[in-house]
Design a protein around this motif. Structure first.
Motif, PDB file in Angstrom:
ATOM      1  N   ARG A  46       7.923  -5.927 -39.527  1.00  0.00           N
ATOM      2  CA  ARG A  46       7.588  -5.049 -38.406  1.00  0.00           C
ATOM      3  C   ARG A  46       6.805  -5.850 -37.393  1.00  0.00           C
ATOM      4  NH1 ARG A  46      10.487  -0.317 -38.334  1.00  0.00           N
ATOM      5  NH2 ARG A  46      10.309   0.813 -40.291  1.00  0.00           N
ATOM      6  N   ARG A  47       7.041  -5.559 -36.128  1.00  0.00           N
ATOM      7  CA  ARG A  47       6.245  -6.173 -35.082  1.00  0.00           C
ATOM      8  C   ARG A  47       4.902  -5.481 -34.992  1.00  0.00           C
ATOM      9  NH1 ARG A  47       9.613  -6.741 -29.559  1.00  0.00           N
ATOM     10  NH2 ARG A  47      10.696  -8.700 -29.976  1.00  0.00           N
ATOM     11  N   ASP A  76      13.121   3.354 -35.961  1.00  0.00           N
ATOM     12  CA  ASP A  76      12.301   2.254 -35.436  1.00  0.00           C
ATOM     13  C   ASP A  76      12.992   0.945 -35.774  1.00  0.00           C
ATOM     14  OD1 ASP A  76      10.432   3.942 -34.508  1.00  0.00           O
ATOM     15  OD2 ASP A  76       9.162   3.842 -36.294  1.00  0.00           O
ATOM     16  N   TYR A 123      13.570  -2.931 -36.727  1.00  0.00           N
ATOM     17  CA  TYR A 123      12.870  -3.949 -37.511  1.00  0.00           C
ATOM     18  C   TYR A 123      12.892  -5.267 -36.755  1.00  0.00           C
ATOM     19  CZ  TYR A 123      12.497  -1.249 -41.828  1.00  0.00           C
ATOM     20  OH  TYR A 123      12.152  -0.332 -42.780  1.00  0.00           O
TER      21      TYR A 123
END
Lengths: 897, 110
Positions: A671-672, A591, A593
């Motif tokens: 993190r979004r 994932d 960042y």
């Protein structure tokens, strides 16, 4: 009522035809006899009487024919006759028939294959008994966000399980993950474990072959640790012994009692080897972000989908109310499981890539159809005489055309069977590729041919066959008996036929040119992917993974301590040049960042750029033979408590520090998705720059190679560790040493996923490679078919023009001139077809962009190459038969008629 | 059997056959003769129309057939009306009556 009698008669007429015929003969005979008797009584002589009776009847055979026509199944009878005749005709011209069948097979195979793929992707159902009755619960708001979210909180699940009245039961599971397991004293092995609440197996309607599944009291915290094992584990670890029940298995640090064995082939979810009871903590509040489960339930008999959905909605609205005020969640919804899975993966509609693939496959079918039409045209001229005789004897034009179409339908059906075989082997190939990947999309996807694919292939073949045979058939029928019988094959319709087959060649060339452009583009991008120059030999690096159980390694410090003891041992193994560890290998992607560069402000959360991050151990760059371009690598001084540092890659510099100055710059990661920007790290200082050679995931859809590295020693160490060793030894022997080194530190720790770097890289982009391969195959099939078509048409026209060529030769024409004359038309057609194909391909190629990995959709090399290939191969296909012109002997040619 | 006799009007052959069979079972030539006789030789039934009609009606379950001996000791196939055929005859007769009355009405007014 009447229809029933009709059906009975149909069966009788069909299966007892000779008896029915005999009876009709006898009846007519007695009719004539009785008429004759009457005539005799009126005074005629017996002979005269019989003759008069026959005259009266007006032809016994005609009466029979008229009587047969009203019999039930008369039409079937005619078709049956046409079919038998068609098979005889097909066997009479084996070469032609075989070419037509092969062409059909090559044409039908690709679309049937893509159909099977799309069907597997879109319509696969969970592989359980009556899967449409199993619903999945999740949060879904189709209006607001398309994806179905399988997560149901523990509290919601417990409440729903108690209150619901529409399901046989509700059950929760979590996919769990990789675990290490071994029976006491056995060698450890890695496997997948899933956690099931009571009732999951029951909702799936899967029964254990031995022992029991989970009960409600297995869910309680503090219950005896138990495990249900898969068939493979039973076989390999316990030799299929029936007294496995009650034996012990050490699973990820916990000793568990085996209570059940599942049947062969059951590995839900994601190839699970073991099932553990789900421990549901009633006190866990969902606000704290966990835990979330997948929840399924089988509908009670008699409950409809909409009833169940309404019931769940009512319960959910009661559950969701108390938390009103906080951010509104999408509502809890029940969907059929298969549909929920597709909604979760966003594959409710056909992905554009598959549309492009399907279009390409249909292009191959089109080329095949044009070829079949051409082949039939060449047959048509040889059958003209036979047809003319039939028409002269009274067959109607419709009847003749129907006969010709039936003949093609037979060949098309045979071709469809061949095409289905090709499609099936393609799907087997694809399944073997996909099987190596644990991608969620493929949870339920099964790629095979079912009745839908079967009827699709048959329809495609028949439609193509009938379409391509209609024009030749009508041309033949239209010629009429008089013209065909007298002209001996030459006349007005030859011109018409020439025009028709010229337009076919044009269309074929254009379609295969466009297809070749597509395959050229994906081929080039595949070359770019696999042919990239790596600074290391991909076979010289051996990788493996470790998963450290929480029970044995409770915290980051324990993990770090293990790693720091392991790495020196690995580095000192014989033949090892460099050894390292990281939370992921260079080719994998995690994932991303979100980034906050110091001194820059971001208006919204989504303005933070995304980047790939890997946490790495010492000697990482050395192992993959990358040298720092600027600044330094991490060293022993980068520890917890010292200045937090990062090393970035070239693309990262280009993208985020375009001003040039890099070393000493700072950024933070987060993190979004949260409402406010909340950095997850401290400010990190850039201390070095490395090349981009570690494409942070080559299947990165955003194709943003920017990435950065953090020292493992400065962060919290997770339980997963990837190892990489560069060595000048064979991987097999090295793996044994690595396993021994790990085992000497922890005998319960298995080495997972031992692969060379080459294998790791090829696993990463199998999807892209598979689709590229499909385009290549389709393009080559189209090219092959087109060449066969060109060859056929040119050789046909050369044969037809033998007389003309003979005259020209007798009048003194040169050989080269004659060859050119025979070629002229084909060359013009090829050129026009290529031009049209290129014009067609250029705008469509944009749809392939996700496959192209930076190759431009209008790539001059590819377009030039395609023109050259078609020119060369197509020209050859025309030249070979055209050269036969030079062998024409004018004397023979002129006296041939 | 007169040479100038025409076939029965289009669509009425079935009804005529059914009607002639309503008197009892009969073989094919008998049916043809009966129709001629009942129409006072106005209609002549050709074998080419008779047999298709017989087979069609038999396959529809209106007629049943069996082999037997004719008056002159010839083997012949005898047809008889089934219950379904009886109902069909009634329906056709009623429909025919309706049509002829209507046509008579039309022709009478001009």
């Amino acid at each position: 009522m009447s229809a029933l009698y009709r059906l009975a008669s149909l069966i009788r007429n069909f299966f007892h035809r000779s008896q029915v015929e005999r009876e009709m003969d006898a009846e007519l005979e007695s009719f004539v006899q009785m008429l004759a008797d009457e005539n005799t009584r009126a005074g005629m002589s017996p002979e005269e009487a019989r003759r008069a009776a026959r005259v009266e009847v007006q032809g016994v055979e005609q009466v029979k024919e008229e009587a047969r026509a009203v019999r039930a199944g008369a039409l079937i009878e005619t078709i049956w006759r046409d079919l038998r005749y068609g098979v005889r005709m097909a066997l009479k011209h084996p070469v032609l028939s075989l070419s037509v069948v092969l062409t059909f097979g090559l044409g039908v195979g690709p679309p049937a294959f893509v159909f099977g793929l799309v069907e597997g992707l879109l319509w696969s159902e969970p592989p359980f008994e009556s899967p449409e009755r199993i619903l999945a619960l999740g949060r879904w708001d189709p209006a607001r966000e398309g994806r179905f979210n399988f997560g149901v909180s523990a509290r919601d699940f417990l409440e729903l399980r108690e209150q619901q009245e529409v399901f046989e039961g509700l059950a929760a599971f979590s996919h769990g993950g990789e675990v290490n397991f071994a029976e006491p004293g056995g060698a450890p092995e890695g496997g997948m474990a899933a956690s099931f609440s009571a009732g999951v197996f029951e909702q799936l309607k899967v029964r254990p072959v031995l022992g029991r599944t989970f009960r409600a009291d297995d869910e309680r915290p503090g219950a005896d640790p138990v495990v249900v094992i898969g068939h493979r584990t039973w076989r390999e670890r316990f030799g299929t012994s029936p007294d496995v029940l009650g034996r012990e298995l050490r699973v990820h640090g916990t000793v568990r009692t085996v209570v059940g064995v599942m049947p062969e082939g059951f590995g839900f979810p994601r190839g699970a080897d073991l099932w553990l009871p789900l421990r549901i903590d009633r006190s866990a509040s969902p606000a704290a972000g966990g835990p979330y489960y997948s929840v399924i339930g089988r509908l009670k008999a008699g409950v409809s989908l909409s009833q169940a959905q309404a019931h769940v909605a009512t319960l959910a609205s009661r559950l969701d109310r108390p938390r009103a005020g906080s951010d509104p969640l999408p509502p809890l919804t029940a969907l059929p499981w298969g549909a929920a899975g597709r909604a979760a993966n966003g594959v409710n509609s056909i992905p554009p890539l598959f549309v492009a693939l399907f279009a390409a496959a249909l292009g191959v079918l089109l080329v095949a159809g044009a070829n079949v039409a051409n082949l039939l045209l060449s047959r048509e001229s040889s059958r003209r005489h036979e047809i003319a005789v039939r028409m002269a004897l009274g067959a109607s034009r419709w009847r003749v055309a129907r006969q010709l179409v039936t003949e093609v339908a037979i060949l098309a059906a045979a071709g469809a069977a061949l095409g289905l075989g090709l499609a099936l082997s393609g799907l087997v190939w694809f399944t073997s590729l996909a099987g190596a990947d644990a991608n969620e999309v493929f949870d339920f996807a099964a790629f095979g041919l079912d009745w839908r694919a079967f009827s699709f292939a048959l329809c495609a073949a028949l439609a193509t066959g009938i379409g391509s045979s209609l024009v030749p058939a009508l041309l033949t029928a239209k010629a009429g008996p008089a013209g065909a019988l007298s002209a001996g094959g030459r006349g007005g319709s030859t011109m018409k036929r020439g025009r028709f087959s010229a337009s076919l060649i044009f269309a074929e060339t254009a379609a295969s040119c466009a297809l070749l452009v597509f395959s050229g583009l994906v081929f080039r991008s595949a070359l770019r992917l696999t042919g990239e120059v790596l600074p290391f030999a991909p076979d010289s690096i051996v990788t493996a993974r470790l998963v450290l159980p929480r029970l044995d390694y409770p915290d980051s410090a324990a993990t770090a301590a293990f790693r720091e003891r392991l790495l020196p041992r690995l580095a000192s193994l014989p033949g090892v040049v460099a050894a390292t560890a990281g939370d992921r290998l260079p080719d994998a992607m995690g994932d991303p960042y979100a980034l906050e560069v110091e001194g820059r402000s971001y208006a919204r959360d989504s303005d933070h750029p995304l980047t790939q991050v890997a946490a790495i151990g010492p000697d990482y760059f050395e192992t993959f033979r990358a040298s720092t371009l600027l600044g330094r690598e991490f060293h022993d001084g980068d520890r917890l408590g010292s200045l937090p540092v990062a090393v970035v890659n070239e693309s990262f510099v280009r993208r985020h520090f375009p001003e040039g100055e890099v070393l000493g710059r700072q950024f933070r990661l987060g993190r979004r998705g949260s409402r406010e920007w909340s950095p997850a790290t401290q400010w990190l200082t850039v201390v070095g720059v490395v090349p981009d050679m570690f494409r942070m995931g080559r299947n990165n859809t955003r194709r943003d190679p920017a990435g950065l590295y953090l020292p493992l020693a400065q962060g919290a160490s997770g339980p997963r560790l990837s190892l990489a060793l560069r060595a000048n030894r064979a991987p097999g022997a090295l793996t044994r040493d690595v396993r021994a080194a790990v085992g000497s530190l922890d005998p319960n720790l298995p080495l997972l996923d031992v692969k060379t770097m080459r294998e790791v890289m090829s696993l990463q982009n199998w999807g892209t490679r598979a689709i590229s391969r499909m385009f290549e195959v389709f393009g080559l099939a189209a090219l092959f078919l087109t060449c066969v078509g060109i060859y056929g048409v040119v050789s046909f026209s050369v044969t037809n023009r033998t007389h003309e060529m003979g005259v020209r030769m007798a009048l003194g024409a040169g050989r080269a001139g004659l060859v050119w004359l025979a070629l002229q038309r084909s060359v013009a057609l090829l050129a026009a077809g290529v031009a049209a194909g290129l014009a067609l391909a250029a705008p469509v190629a944009g749809a392939l962009r996700p496959l192209l990995h930076g190759v431009r959709p209008i790539d001059p090399l590819v377009y030039g190459g395609v023109v050259a290939v078609i020119g060369l191969v197509g020209g050859l296909a025309a030249l070979v038969p055209a050269r036969r012109v030079t062998r024409v002997d004018p004397v023979v040619a002129l006296s041939a008629e | 059997m007169t040479a100038d006799a025409a076939g029965p009007p289009q669509g009425t052959l079935d009804m005529l056959i059914l009607k002639s069979l309503s008197l009892g079972e009969m073989h094919s030539l008998g049916i043809a003769k009966r129709v001629e006789q009942l129409s006072r030789e106005a209609f002549h039934v050709r074998a080419g129309s008779l047999f298709p009609a017989l087979y069609r009606m038999e396959e529809s379950g209106w007629l049943a057939s069996s082999w037997g001996e004719s008056d002159n000791n010839r083997r012949a196939k005898f047809y008889r009306l089934t219950a379904l055929g009886q109902r069909q005859l009634e329906a056709e007769t009623e429909e025919w009556g309706r049509v002829t009355r209507a046509i008579a009405l039309v022709l009478g007014t001009t």
